[in-house]
Structure formats: structure tokens, C-alpha cells
Design a protein around this motif. Structure first.
Motif, mmCIF file in Angstrom:
data_model
loop_
_atom_site.group_PDB
_atom_site.id
_atom_site.type_symbol
_atom_site.label_atom_id
_atom_site.label_comp_id
_atom_site.label_asym_id
_atom_site.label_seq_id
_atom_site.Cartn_x
_atom_site.Cartn_y
_atom_site.Cartn_z
ATOM 1 N N GLU B 257 -79.945 30.518 -46.452
ATOM 2 C CA GLU B 257 -79.334 31.652 -45.765
ATOM 3 C C GLU B 257 -77.850 31.549 -46.014
ATOM 4 N N ALA B 258 -77.247 32.682 -46.231
ATOM 5 C CA ALA B 258 -75.799 32.678 -46.387
ATOM 6 C C ALA B 258 -75.199 33.557 -45.314
ATOM 7 N N GLU B 259 -74.197 33.020 -44.680
ATOM 8 C CA GLU B 259 -73.569 33.780 -43.601
ATOM 9 C C GLU B 259 -72.068 33.763 -43.798
ATOM 10 N N LYS B 260 -71.451 34.887 -43.509
ATOM 11 C CA LYS B 260 -69.997 34.878 -43.490
ATOM 12 C C LYS B 260 -69.554 35.274 -42.089
ATOM 13 N N VAL B 261 -69.029 34.279 -41.403
ATOM 14 C CA VAL B 261 -68.559 34.525 -40.041
ATOM 15 C C VAL B 261 -67.160 33.945 -39.951
ATOM 16 N N GLU B 262 -66.213 34.788 -39.583
ATOM 17 C CA GLU B 262 -64.837 34.286 -39.523
ATOM 18 C C GLU B 262 -64.651 33.316 -38.369
ATOM 19 N N LEU B 263 -65.112 33.768 -37.179
ATOM 20 C CA LEU B 263 -64.994 32.930 -35.990
ATOM 21 C C LEU B 263 -66.309 32.971 -35.227
ATOM 22 N N HIS B 264 -66.801 31.800 -34.866
ATOM 23 C CA HIS B 264 -68.046 31.786 -34.093
ATOM 24 C C HIS B 264 -67.808 31.979 -32.620
ATOM 25 N N GLU B 265 -66.668 31.481 -32.194
ATOM 26 C CA GLU B 265 -66.427 31.532 -30.764
ATOM 27 C C GLU B 265 -64.936 31.660 -30.500
#
Ligand SMILES: Nc1ncnc2c1ncn2[C@@H]1O[C@H](COP(=O)(O)OP(=O)(O)OP(=O)(O)O)[C@@H](O)[C@H]1O
Ligand SMILES: [Mg+2]
Lengths: 238, 441
Positions: B257-265
Motif C-alpha cells: 500500500e502506498a500512502e501520502k500523508v503530510e501529517l498524521h496528527e
């Protein structure tokens, strides 16, 4: 007693009647009763069943009030008193002795004798002293902490007498006091009554028993709610 | 005049003797008295026990919420559950969602009352110490994270601003993780590995209360079974970007799986408790404008706290009703028995009246008996009610809290019940005609 009419009466009934409404009919349990009772009187009230003896005693004992007429106790008209004041009069001036003793079952001998004193607000210590003394006087000095169920009928009635004396009443009222007792115990009770009268107490005894009237100094016969006769035996030995 | 007679009536002397008399009368029928008092016993005891349990549960919930920081607003990136997302995701192969640095900048600039923000990015992968490993979460964050989130550093230290700026490969392990990876040795000074990156352990931090509470869910098998509860490693956010880049690859159940998330929290700290609600409202509006899909969630601990308090209020109302009903039932039981007692003791009442007792003497006598019955029930109930929570705490390991006023309240209610339900029988006793009472068999 020698000359009762010279002193003021302790009890005076004037034209007293007691009516009961039974459905449509009016039962006149007492009618036109005029009576004076003097300090030191020793009275037996006799009459056939249903003649109104108990009704009369209830009125004399301030347990009930007359439908008509006046009742003066120690000069006080009690026929118009409130319920609380009647209780006060009973507790202060009257002593009751019943046919079925009527002791309170959960209380001991002394405690039963103390009941009238409790309602008069006498202190615990003082009432205990009075109760013990009276119990001893009626011959129960060794049974102070017994319960009524542990006593014979005669003993129970003696407790009841001690209780009736505890508040030093003006008048003692007894309804068939010996009715439930054998002749021996009944005789003991009557002897106590004689002694009390000799000490100057006013006693009113209700009875069926003609023999009992022989001991008293005054005999009142009731018939159908009226006084049929009222005789004083002057010859009675003091 | 009235005052005088009242004083006489309730003088200590009479009260003491009335109480003794009441004890004698109740003692005559021990079993009956006991059974009658039972209704009150159970009423009172259940009130206290339930209050203690409820208070304990809500205290625990509130404690956890408070640990999140009542002046914080916590934002988290979540995968939007929207159906259209799935299609886009398949086309791009990289799932892009969540909070951005732009969001933070706007929150800082426009929302009034914001003190600081704490950004965090998360990588979920195995953390290794030599041959020991566990699937765990690695959080990239800022040096003021522990203070703002009420997480205490239990050993060593947290990373500094310099370490963040220099992207130093240092890490802080949560207590659980430290215990798992270093069961026997001292973790501080040692290194751990994720994929091909090594990090030096400089401190150990308390477990996250939020994930600690999720522990029970793990046991029930609802959460990811590979993911250890409370297992967490903290590193500077800059270091995390250096090592893991913008796109996170994960190998999950046989596929990548590839995810692009700048900030998780992002944790937003608000200056005053009063401004938390308006600020959270402003943040919500801002995020709604920036994000087309709801790919974030917002946790407002203060709001949760208020809701928990409201829940507790409702619980208390329900509890109060149950208590009222059980005491009503107990009271009716007492009244029933007292009415029977009054009838049974008609003769005694007549005797007492003949011997000088006034109506109010009779009222007082029977009221005292009823109050003693309910009062004794209250005392036993309080004792049981205090014991039951202790037993529960001991065996079920549940927190129970007995408020000092709870036993006092329950006891006074039991006495009041006695008075209320005793009044009618007592007046019935006093209202009897003495002549008829004396003739009663
Ligand atoms: N509460 C009452 N209601 C109606 N009638 C009553 C009541 N009490 C008494 N009576 C009537 O009054 C009359 C007198 O009754 P009372 O009880 O005084 O008789 P007594 O002389 O005591 O009889 P005994 O020797 O049998 O005890 C009776 O006819 C009785 O039926
Ligand atoms: Mg009669």
C-alpha cells in the motif's frame, strides 16, 4: 367512712346520659344519672348484664364523655374537655384496673407499673423507686423483671393494681377486677382493695358478684341505665 | 405554650425512653422487623454501591480525557470512507489524504487563542532490537510534544530543538515498547532499527493513555492483532521525513500500500479553557473549507469531558429513580407492617391512652418505631453499600469511588422514608377510640 357528706365530693354526676345510635334506634345506655362520690368512698356498682355498668365506668374514667349532663371531677367539669386534657386528667387523677389485667406484654413488671408515670413526665429514677416500692407492696418484690406471660392471673392483676396506684390517683376504678380469677386469688385482690380503702383511697368496683358488695361501704345498683338504689352501710367496721 | 409542650414532648429524657421502648417492641418480633428493614437495606446499599461504581467509571473516563489535555484540540488524518475515493486511489496507486502543513499554518494564523501546534507524522512498521521486533508506530513530532500532551518522560530525556533541526537519528520509546524490545537490558544508549534506519534511544516516555485504553479492544481481537498496544516510538518529525520520505509504503496482507500523508496528527493548544469550544468550531470550519472529503477527525477532549459529565448526570438521574423506587418499595413494606402492628397492638394503644397517653404520645411512639426500623435498615444498608464497592474493586479491578456524601444521603433518605411511611400508621393508632381499643381482642 364516717361522715362523707361533710366534705366536698370528688366526683359529681349531674343528669348524665349516654346515648348510642344503633341504626334507627337510639340506645340510652345511661339516663338521668345523678351521683356524688366522696373521698374515701368504697363503692360497688352492681347490676345485670347490659344495664350500663361499663358505660358508667367509661364515663367516670374519662375514657368517654356523656351525651347529656355534667361530670365534675375534683370540681372540674370534664364533660367539655379536649382529648388531650382528658388524657391528662386520666393520667393524673384516675387509676384503672381491668378484668383482663391489660398489662403491656413487652414490658416487665416494673416497667408496666411505670407507664402512667412516664406519661406524667416523672424522672426515670423517681419512677423506678415508686414502681419498685409498689411492686413490693402488692407482694411482687421478687418478680420485678418478669414479663406478664411469666405471671399467674392473680399476680398480673396485682401488677395492674400497683400500676393503678403509681400516679397516686384520686379515684381507682375497677371493672370486674376479680372476674377472671379463682376465689383464692380474687380474695387476695379484694383484701388489697380493703387495705387501700382503709388507707383512705376512693375505690369504685364494678361487679356481678353480690358477695363483693358485702365488703364495700356503699352499693349502687343499676337497672336499664338508671340508678335503682344507692345504699351506704353505716355499720361497716373501719 | 405550644413551644413549651413541644419541648416537653421531645426532651431527651422522653426520647431516650421512647427509643428503648421501640427497641423492646421491635425485638418482640425479631424476624419480622429484620425482614421489614430488608427493603430499606437493599435500597440504601444499592444506591451507595451503584453511585460508587458509576463515580469510579466516570472518574476513569474523565481522567483519560484529561490526560489528552483539556485545552487541546487533536486532529487526526483518516482515510476517507467515501466510495469515490477507492476509484481515484486505484488510478493513482498512491492514496493521498489527511492533514497538511497548510492546514496548520492557517490554524496558527486565523484561529484566535491558538498557543502552539504539535504536528506529527506516523510510520507503522516493525521496530527491531537485534532479533526482537514488534509492529509498532513511529511518530515524528516536535520537542514540546510531551509537555503539551501530558506525557511524562520517565527515563532519559526527550529530543531537543537542535536535534530536530539537525535531523538527528534519536528516538524515545514508550514504556511498553522499551519493555518489549529491551526486556533485560537498559535501552538508553542502545539503538533500534526500522527498515534500514538506525535510531539511538535517548529516553523512555509514559504510554499514551488513548492507546492504553484501546488495549482492551486489542484483547478482544478487534484491533490489528500484529500491532502491539501502547507500542510507540517518538522521533523528530524532520528525521522521520528524511528517513521515510513523503510517500509511505507498507506491506500489508500480501500487497503493498502506498500512502501520502503530510501529517498524521496535529495537536492544537488553546490558551484559555473558555476559548476551546469556539476555537474548535473555527478549526472545524477551516478544515471543512480546505478538505473536500472528510479525511480527518477531530477530538476535543473538553467536549468529550462535557459529554462524559452529561452522561454521568443522566446516569445519576437513572440511579436516582432506581433508588427512589426501591426506597418506595421498602417504605411501602414498612408501612404495611406498621399498619398490621398497629392493629395487633390496638389493646396496648387503648391501655396507654387510659393510663394518660395523649394522641401525640402514641404518634411519637409509632413514628419512632418506624424510624428505627428504617434507620436500622439504613445503617445495615450503608455498611453493605460501603463493603460491596471494596469487593468489586478487589475482585473485578474496577475503580470505585465513594463520595463522602453518598452514605450520609442514603441514610437520611432511609430515615425520611421511615417518617413518611410511618405517619399514616402512627396517626391511625392515635386516632383510635380508647374505649373501643380497650375492648379489642
Ligand atoms: N359502643 C356501643 N355502641 C352501641 N351500644 C352500646 C355500645 N356500648 C354499649 N352499648 C349498649 O349500652 C348498654 C350498656 O352496655 P354496657 O357495656 O355498659 O353494659 P354492662 O352493664 O357493662 O354489661 P356487662 O355486665 O355484660 O359487662 C348495652 O345495651 C349495650 O348494648
Ligand atoms: Mg361491662
Amino acid at each position: 367512712m364516717a361522715s362523707p357528706p361533710t366534705s366536698e365530693p370528688v366526683i359529681e354526676l349531674r343528669g348524665v346520659e349516654k346515648h348510642y345510635q344503633m341504626g334507627d334506634t337510639l340506645v340510652k345506655a345511661l339516663q338521668g344519672v345523678d351521683l356524688k362520690i366522696f373521698p374515701g368512698d368504697y363503692i360497688s356498682i352492681l347490676g345485670p348484664s347490659g344495664c350500663g355498668k361499663s358505660t358508667m365506668l367509661n364515663i367516670l374514667g374519662c375514657l368517654d364523655q356523656p351525651s347529656v349532663g355534667q361530670y365534675l371531677l375534683d370540681g372540674l367539669d370534664v364533660s367539655k374537655l379536649s382529648d388531650d386534657d382528658l388524657s391528662q386528667v386520666r393520667g393524673k387523677k384516675l387509676g384503672f384496673i381491668f378484668q383482663s389485667y391489660n398489662l403491656i406484654q413487652q414490658l416487665t413488671v416494673v416497667e408496666n407499673i411505670e407507664v402512667p408515670l412516664y406519661y406524667q413526665g416523672v424522672s426515670e429514677k423517681e419512677s423506678r423507686e415508686i414502681a419498685v416500692e409498689l411492686a413490693t407492696r402488692v407482694g411482687l418484690g421478687k418478680r420485678l423483671d418478669h414479663r406478664p406471660t411469666e405471671l399467674s392471673g392473680g399476680q398480673q392483676q396485682r401488677v395492674a393494681i400497683a400500676r393503678a396506684l403509681s400516679n397516686n390517683p384520686s379515684v381507682i376504678l375497677a371493672d370486674e377486677a376479680t372476674g377472671n380469677l379463682d376465689s383464692k386469688s380474687g380474695g387476695d385482690i379484694l383484701e388489697i382493695f380493703d387495705r387501700l380503702n382503709a388507707e383512705g383511697k376512693t375505690l369504685i368496683l364494678i361487679t356481678h358478684d353480690e358477695a363483693m358488695s358485702q365488703r364495700t361501704s356503699r352499693t349502687i345498683r343499676l337497672k336499664d341505665g338508671e340508678i335503682a338504689s344507692d345504699r351506704r352501710r353505716e355499720e361497716k367496721v373501719p | 405554650m405550644i413551644q413549651h409542650s413541644l419541648l416537653r414532648e421531645f426532651s431527651l429524657f422522653r426520647l431516650k425512653r421512647s427509643v428503648l421502648l421501640g427497641i423492646k417492641s421491635l425485638w418482640m418480633h425479631k424476624l419480622r422487623s429484620l425482614l421489614t428493614a430488608m427493603g430499606i437495606v437493599f435500597g440504601v446499599c444499592s444506591v451507595i454501591a451503584m453511585l460508587a461504581i458509576g463515580e469510579g467509571a466516570s472518574h476513569e473516563a474523565q481522567q483519560q480525557i484529561k490526560e489528552l489535555g483539556s485545552q487541546n484540540v487533536i486532529l487526526r488524518s483518516v482515510k476517507a470512507t467515501d466510495a469515490t475515493t477507492a476509484g481515484e486511489q486505484e488510478r493513482s496507486l498512491i492514496l493521498e489524504y489527511g492533514l497538511t502543513y497548510r492546514d496548520i499554518a492557517q490554524i496558527q494564523a486565523t484561529v484566535p487563542g491558538v498557543l502552539v501546534t504539535i504536528p506529527a507524522r506516523e510510520v507503522k512498521d516493525f521496530i527491531w532490537n537485534e532479533s526482537r521486533s514488534i509492529d509498532s508506530s513511529t511518530l515524528g513530532t516536535v520537542p514540546w510534544f510531551p509537555e503539551m500532551r501530558n506525557r511524562s518522560v520517565v527515563r532519559g530525556r526527550f529530543f531537543t530543538e537542535i536535534e530536530m533541526n539537525t535531523r538527528a537519528p534519536v528516538c524515545i520509546l514508550s514504556k511498553s515498547l522499551a519493555r518489549h524490545l529491551f526486556p533485560l537490558s537498559e535501552p538508553i544508549g542502545d539503538t533500534v532499527r526500522i527498515q534500514s534506519s538506525y535510531f539511538r534511544v535517548i529516553g523512555v516516555i509514559a504510554d499514551d493513555p488513548a492507546t492504553a485504553s484501546a488495549e482492551s479492544e486489542d484483547k478482544n481481537g478487534r484491533a490489528d492483532p500484529n500491532q502491539g498496544a501502547g507500542m510507540e516510538m517518538l522521533i523528530p518529525i524532520s528525521t522521520l521525513e528524511d528517513h521515510f520520505g513523503e510517500v509511505l509504503f507498507k506491506y500489508r496482507s500480501g500487497s503493498f500500500e502506498a500512502e501520502k500523508v503530510e501529517l498524521h496528527e496535529v495537536t492544537v493548544r488553546i490558551d484559555e479553557p473558555e476559548s476551546v469550544m469556539p476555537a474548535s468550531q473555527a478549526i472545524r470550519h477551516l478544515l471543512e473549507r480546505n478538505h473536500k472529503k472528510v479525511d480527518y477527525e477531530m477530538i476535543v477532549p473538553l467536549d468529550l469531558l462535557r459529554r462524559a459529565e452529561r452522561t454521568k448526570q443522566i446516569f445519576n438521574i437513572v440511579l436516582g429513580s432506581i433508588a427512589a423506587i426501591s426506597l418506595l418499595v421498602g417504605g411501602i413494606g414498612i408501612m404495611n407492617i406498621m399498619l398490621a402492628t398497629v392493629t395487633e397492638r390496638t389493646r396496648e394503644i387503648g391501655i396507654r391512652r387510659a393510663l394518660g397517653a395523649k394522641k401525640k404520645d402514641i404518634v411519637v411512639q409509632f413514628l419512632i418505631e418506624t424510624v428505627m426500623l428504617s434507620g436500622a435498615g439504613g445503617v445495615i444498608g450503608v455498611a453493605l453499600g460501603l463493603a460491596i464497592p471494596l469487593v468489586i474493586t478487589h475482585f473485578a479491578e474496577m475503580v470505585t469511588i465513594i463520595e463522602f456524601w453518598a452514605p450520609a444521603l442514603a441514610f437520611s433518605i432511609s430515615v425520611i422514608t421511615g417518617v413518611l411511611f410511618g405517619i399514616y400508621p402512627a396517626f391511625r393508632a392515635a386516632g383510635m377510640n380508647p374505649v373501643e381499643a380497650l375492648r379489642h381482642e
